[in-house]
Design a protein around this motif. Structure first.
Motif, PDB file in Angstrom:
ATOM      1  N   ASP A 225       0.802  -1.222   0.000  1.00 30.22           N
ATOM      2  CA  ASP A 225       0.000   0.000   0.000  1.00 30.22           C
ATOM      3  C   ASP A 225       0.836   1.274   0.000  1.00 30.22           C
ATOM      4  OD1 ASP A 225      -2.363  -1.451  -0.018  1.00 30.22           O
ATOM      5  OD2 ASP A 225      -2.462  -1.565   2.173  1.00 30.22           O
ATOM      6  N   ILE A 226       2.153   1.144  -0.169  1.00 30.77           N
ATOM      7  CA  ILE A 226       2.978   2.350  -0.322  1.00 30.77           C
ATOM      8  C   ILE A 226       2.762   2.893  -1.731  1.00 30.77           C
ATOM      9  CG2 ILE A 226       5.335   3.245  -0.449  1.00 30.77           C
ATOM     10  CD1 ILE A 226       6.141   1.186   1.643  1.00 30.77           C
ATOM     11  N   PRO A 227       2.356   4.143  -1.883  1.00 32.58           N
ATOM     12  CA  PRO A 227       2.064   4.683  -3.213  1.00 32.58           C
ATOM     13  C   PRO A 227       3.273   4.586  -4.147  1.00 32.58           C
ATOM     14  CG  PRO A 227       1.244   6.153  -1.502  1.00 32.58           C
ATOM     15  CD  PRO A 227       2.090   5.131  -0.807  1.00 32.58           C
ATOM     16  N   LEU A 228       3.023   4.180  -5.358  1.00 36.57           N
ATOM     17  CA  LEU A 228       4.076   4.018  -6.354  1.00 36.57           C
ATOM     18  C   LEU A 228       4.808   5.337  -6.572  1.00 36.57           C
ATOM     19  CD1 LEU A 228       5.238   1.892  -8.322  1.00 36.57           C
ATOM     20  CD2 LEU A 228       3.687   2.820 -10.065  1.00 36.57           C
ATOM     21  N   GLY A 229       6.132   5.274  -6.611  1.00 36.62           N
ATOM     22  CA  GLY A 229       6.931   6.462  -6.870  1.00 36.62           C
ATOM     23  C   GLY A 229       7.379   7.206  -5.634  1.00 36.62           C
ATOM     24  N   ASN A 230       6.877   6.812  -4.474  1.00 34.44           N
ATOM     25  CA  ASN A 230       7.293   7.461  -3.231  1.00 34.44           C
ATOM     26  C   ASN A 230       8.564   6.811  -2.673  1.00 34.44           C
ATOM     27  OD1 ASN A 230       5.021   9.421  -1.773  1.00 34.44           O
ATOM     28  ND2 ASN A 230       4.196   8.094  -3.374  1.00 34.44           N
ATOM     29  N   ILE A 231       9.362   7.610  -1.988  1.00 33.23           N
ATOM     30  CA  ILE A 231      10.591   7.100  -1.385  1.00 33.23           C
ATOM     31  C   ILE A 231      10.237   6.206  -0.199  1.00 33.23           C
ATOM     32  CG2 ILE A 231      12.747   7.733  -0.228  1.00 33.23           C
ATOM     33  CD1 ILE A 231      12.578   8.461  -3.215  1.00 33.23           C
ATOM     34  N   SER A 232      10.873   5.023  -0.160  1.00 35.36           N
ATOM     35  CA  SER A 232      10.562   4.066   0.899  1.00 35.36           C
ATOM     36  C   SER A 232      11.841   3.506   1.512  1.00 35.36           C
ATOM     37  CB  SER A 232       9.706   2.916   0.356  1.00 35.36           C
ATOM     38  OG  SER A 232      10.358   2.265  -0.725  1.00 35.36           O
ATOM     39  N   ILE A 233      11.799   3.319   2.819  1.00 35.77           N
ATOM     40  CA  ILE A 233      12.907   2.770   3.595  1.00 35.77           C
ATOM     41  C   ILE A 233      12.409   1.497   4.269  1.00 35.77           C
ATOM     42  CG2 ILE A 233      14.506   3.166   5.511  1.00 35.77           C
ATOM     43  CD1 ILE A 233      14.104   6.196   5.015  1.00 35.77           C
ATOM     44  N   LEU A 234      13.170   0.410   4.140  1.00 34.69           N
ATOM     45  CA  LEU A 234      12.783  -0.858   4.745  1.00 34.69           C
ATOM     46  C   LEU A 234      13.702  -1.191   5.908  1.00 34.69           C
ATOM     47  CD1 LEU A 234      11.033  -3.462   4.653  1.00 34.69           C
ATOM     48  CD2 LEU A 234      12.842  -4.468   3.227  1.00 34.69           C
ATOM     49  N   LEU A 235      13.107  -1.564   7.037  1.00 32.71           N
ATOM     50  CA  LEU A 235      13.856  -2.068   8.188  1.00 32.71           C
ATOM     51  C   LEU A 235      13.730  -3.584   8.217  1.00 32.71           C
ATOM     52  CD1 LEU A 235      12.617   0.362  11.017  1.00 32.71           C
ATOM     53  CD2 LEU A 235      14.450   0.723   9.342  1.00 32.71           C
ATOM     54  N   SER A 236      14.866  -4.261   8.279  1.00 26.16           N
ATOM     55  CA  SER A 236      14.909  -5.712   8.406  1.00 26.16           C
ATOM     56  C   SER A 236      16.006  -6.054   9.387  1.00 26.16           C
ATOM     57  CB  SER A 236      15.201  -6.360   7.049  1.00 26.16           C
ATOM     58  OG  SER A 236      15.520  -7.749   7.184  1.00 26.16           O
ATOM     59  N   HIS A 237      15.808  -7.071  10.192  1.00 29.49           N
ATOM     60  CA  HIS A 237      16.888  -7.435  11.101  1.00 29.49           C
ATOM     61  C   HIS A 237      18.129  -7.891  10.332  1.00 29.49           C
ATOM     62  CE1 HIS A 237      19.185  -8.892  14.400  1.00 29.49           C
ATOM     63  NE2 HIS A 237      19.122 -10.147  13.987  1.00 29.49           N
ATOM     64  N   THR A 238      17.934  -8.678   9.294  1.00 27.33           N
ATOM     65  CA  THR A 238      19.035  -9.305   8.586  1.00 27.33           C
ATOM     66  C   THR A 238      19.130  -8.823   7.146  1.00 27.33           C
ATOM     67  OG1 THR A 238      19.883 -11.439   7.789  1.00 27.33           O
ATOM     68  CG2 THR A 238      17.513 -11.247   8.050  1.00 27.33           C
ATOM     69  N   PRO A 239      20.337  -8.815   6.558  1.00 23.74           N
ATOM     70  CA  PRO A 239      20.459  -8.460   5.140  1.00 23.74           C
ATOM     71  C   PRO A 239      20.045  -9.579   4.197  1.00 23.74           C
ATOM     72  CG  PRO A 239      22.623  -8.969   6.049  1.00 23.74           C
ATOM     73  CD  PRO A 239      21.657  -8.980   7.211  1.00 23.74           C
ATOM     74  N   GLU A 240      19.692 -10.743   4.713  1.00 20.82           N
ATOM     75  CA  GLU A 240      19.483 -11.928   3.884  1.00 20.82           C
ATOM     76  C   GLU A 240      18.386 -11.782   2.833  1.00 20.82           C
ATOM     77  OE1 GLU A 240      19.759 -15.713   6.396  1.00 20.82           O
ATOM     78  OE2 GLU A 240      20.049 -14.135   7.875  1.00 20.82           O
ATOM     79  N   ILE A 241      17.466 -10.856   3.023  1.00 26.21           N
ATOM     80  CA  ILE A 241      16.382 -10.691   2.050  1.00 26.21           C
ATOM     81  C   ILE A 241      16.663  -9.530   1.103  1.00 26.21           C
ATOM     82  CG2 ILE A 241      14.619 -11.779   3.471  1.00 26.21           C
ATOM     83  CD1 ILE A 241      13.692  -8.950   4.278  1.00 26.21           C
ATOM     84  N   PHE A 242      17.955  -9.244   0.870  1.00 23.88           N
ATOM     85  CA  PHE A 242      18.328  -8.090   0.047  1.00 23.88           C
ATOM     86  C   PHE A 242      17.781  -8.196  -1.375  1.00 23.88           C
ATOM     87  CE2 PHE A 242      21.651 -11.181  -0.597  1.00 23.88           C
ATOM     88  CZ  PHE A 242      22.057 -11.027  -1.918  1.00 23.88           C
ATOM     89  N   ARG A 243      17.803  -9.373  -1.969  1.00 20.00           N
ATOM     90  CA  ARG A 243      17.304  -9.520  -3.339  1.00 20.00           C
ATOM     91  C   ARG A 243      15.801  -9.257  -3.394  1.00 20.00           C
ATOM     92  NH1 ARG A 243      21.004 -13.863  -3.358  1.00 20.00           N
ATOM     93  NH2 ARG A 243      22.735 -13.541  -4.818  1.00 20.00           N
ATOM     94  N   GLU A 244      15.059  -9.865  -2.475  1.00 20.82           N
ATOM     95  CA  GLU A 244      13.611  -9.667  -2.434  1.00 20.82           C
ATOM     96  C   GLU A 244      13.263  -8.193  -2.270  1.00 20.82           C
ATOM     97  OE1 GLU A 244      11.559 -12.436   0.351  1.00 20.82           O
ATOM     98  OE2 GLU A 244      13.573 -13.264   0.596  1.00 20.82           O
ATOM     99  N   ALA A 245      13.976  -7.537  -1.362  1.00 21.75           N
ATOM    100  CA  ALA A 245      13.678  -6.132  -1.082  1.00 21.75           C
ATOM    101  C   ALA A 245      14.003  -5.238  -2.269  1.00 21.75           C
ATOM    102  CB  ALA A 245      14.468  -5.672   0.144  1.00 21.75           C
ATOM    103  N   ALA A 246      15.120  -5.526  -2.949  1.00 26.66           N
ATOM    104  CA  ALA A 246      15.499  -4.719  -4.113  1.00 26.66           C
ATOM    105  C   ALA A 246      14.465  -4.864  -5.224  1.00 26.66           C
ATOM    106  CB  ALA A 246      16.878  -5.140  -4.607  1.00 26.66           C
ATOM    107  N   HIS A 247      14.027  -6.073  -5.484  1.00 26.04           N
ATOM    108  CA  HIS A 247      13.038  -6.283  -6.534  1.00 26.04           C
ATOM    109  C   HIS A 247      11.665  -5.739  -6.137  1.00 26.04           C
ATOM    110  CE1 HIS A 247      15.690  -8.400  -9.194  1.00 26.04           C
ATOM    111  NE2 HIS A 247      15.964  -9.333  -8.295  1.00 26.04           N
TER     112      HIS A 247
END
Length: 324
Positions: A225-247
């Motif tokens: 539900d984050i509007p398309l084109g808006n700047i977003s910051i993701l908090l995750s405990h681990t870097p392991e989901i870096f690919r998922e988050a980037a895509h």
């Protein structure tokens, strides 16, 4: 007529009910069920990960080895000397109101591990200037058992944090901590997002539940539900989901978990990162498919309160529209 005493069973039922209201019944049941079944295991689900912190003989063995070579006291002193690290994220489309916006990033505090370390963190952040504080998990020393000491430490820390504080859980943290942490004034992002408003402009902050051991992260629920084109910051405990988050399209990814190795060879080369990710993502600034990420080595320690060739840090991230 006397009031009925709250038994441990009734307290557990009340906690589960509150968690169901806060997180939804499926997420609450899933996380609680996994905790009861597997929270103290040395090997993770399907034996795909190894958890040294759950090996009861590990602290004593590591301490003995370090004492044998004369490095234990130095490593303990190192763990209480925190650096303040400055990092800049360059975002050309950043809303003008957020130019120079500062985010204090704390992670892997393990607040009940060492009282001196917790006090060092409190002392370090007391003079810092920032607009928002984020915490990326691992507040408890152990991965199982009581949470009271960790919650007491987090209450002390919350008194030292100015303004809003958003947090996610790590693999050391119990979901049973959520109500108490939120009562203290932390806002937990459990596969959720919030808008951050400033002068009529907005960026979005999202957070996921632990993706390392419990595997209960849900990027879709966190960001759909984050509007398309808006700047977003993701908090995750681990870097392991870096690919998922980037895509998924996040602009910035903030995490910890690795401790930067905590006990490293000369030159800061980690012996282990306890994380299923490339070593280039084990500490500091990195990029992936247009997403900028930062893995903090954390402020605390795990297993044993020592650090060698890997100083602890608190991090100030500054957002800017300017060139790199």
């Amino acid at each position: 007529m006397t009031a009925r005493a709250h038994t441990p069973e009734s307290q557990d039922e009340l906690l589960e009910y509150r968690l169901s209201l806060r997180l939804g019944p499926v997420h609450a049941r899933q996380r609680l069920g996994i905790e009861r079944e597997a929270e103290a295991r040395v090997f993770g689900p399907n034996y795909k990960s190894f958890h040294l912190e759950n090996l009861t003989s590990a602290p004593g063995f590591i301490r003995f080895c370090l004492q044998l070579v004369g490095l234990f006291r130095r490593g303990q002193n190192n763990s209480r000397r925190l650096n303040t690290t400055s990092n800049h994220f360059h975002i050309p489309d950043l809303p003008e109101s957020f130019e120079g916006y500062r985010i204090l990033h704390l992670t892997d505090l393990h607040v009940d591990m060492d009282e001196a370390n917790l006090q060092a963190v409190i002392d370090r952040i007391s003079s810092l200037e920032y607009d928002l504080c984020v915490l990326t998990g691992d507040y408890r020393r152990l991965t199982w058992g009581p949470v009271d000491e960790a919650l007491e430490g987090m209450a002390q820390l919350r008194d030292a944090i100015r303004g809003d504080a958003y947090a996610v859980l790590g693999n050391h943290d119990s979901i049973r901590m959520v109500p108490a942490l939120e009562d203290m004034g932390y806002r937990l992002l459990m596969n959720e997002h919030v808008p951050i408003h400033l002068n009529g402009e907005t960026i979005y902050l999202a957070g996921v539940d632990d993706a390392h051991f419990y595997k209960v992260h849900n990027l879709h629920r966190a960001g759909d539900d984050i509007p398309l084109g808006n700047i977003s910051i993701l908090l995750s405990h681990t870097p392991e989901i870096f690919r998922e988050a980037a895509h998924a399209g996040y602009d910035i990814f903030l995490c910890g978990h690795t401790h930067g190795g905590q006990i490293c060879l000369p030159g800061g080369i980690p012996v282990t990162l306890d994380s299923d990710c490339p070593r280039a993502l084990g500490r500091g600034l990195w990029r992936m498919n247009g997403m900028q990420g930062y893995t903090s080595p954390g402020s605390g320690t795990s297993v044993i309160n020592v650090r060698l060739n890997c100083p602890p840090e608190v991090t100030i991230h500054t957002l800017t529209r300017g060139p790199e």
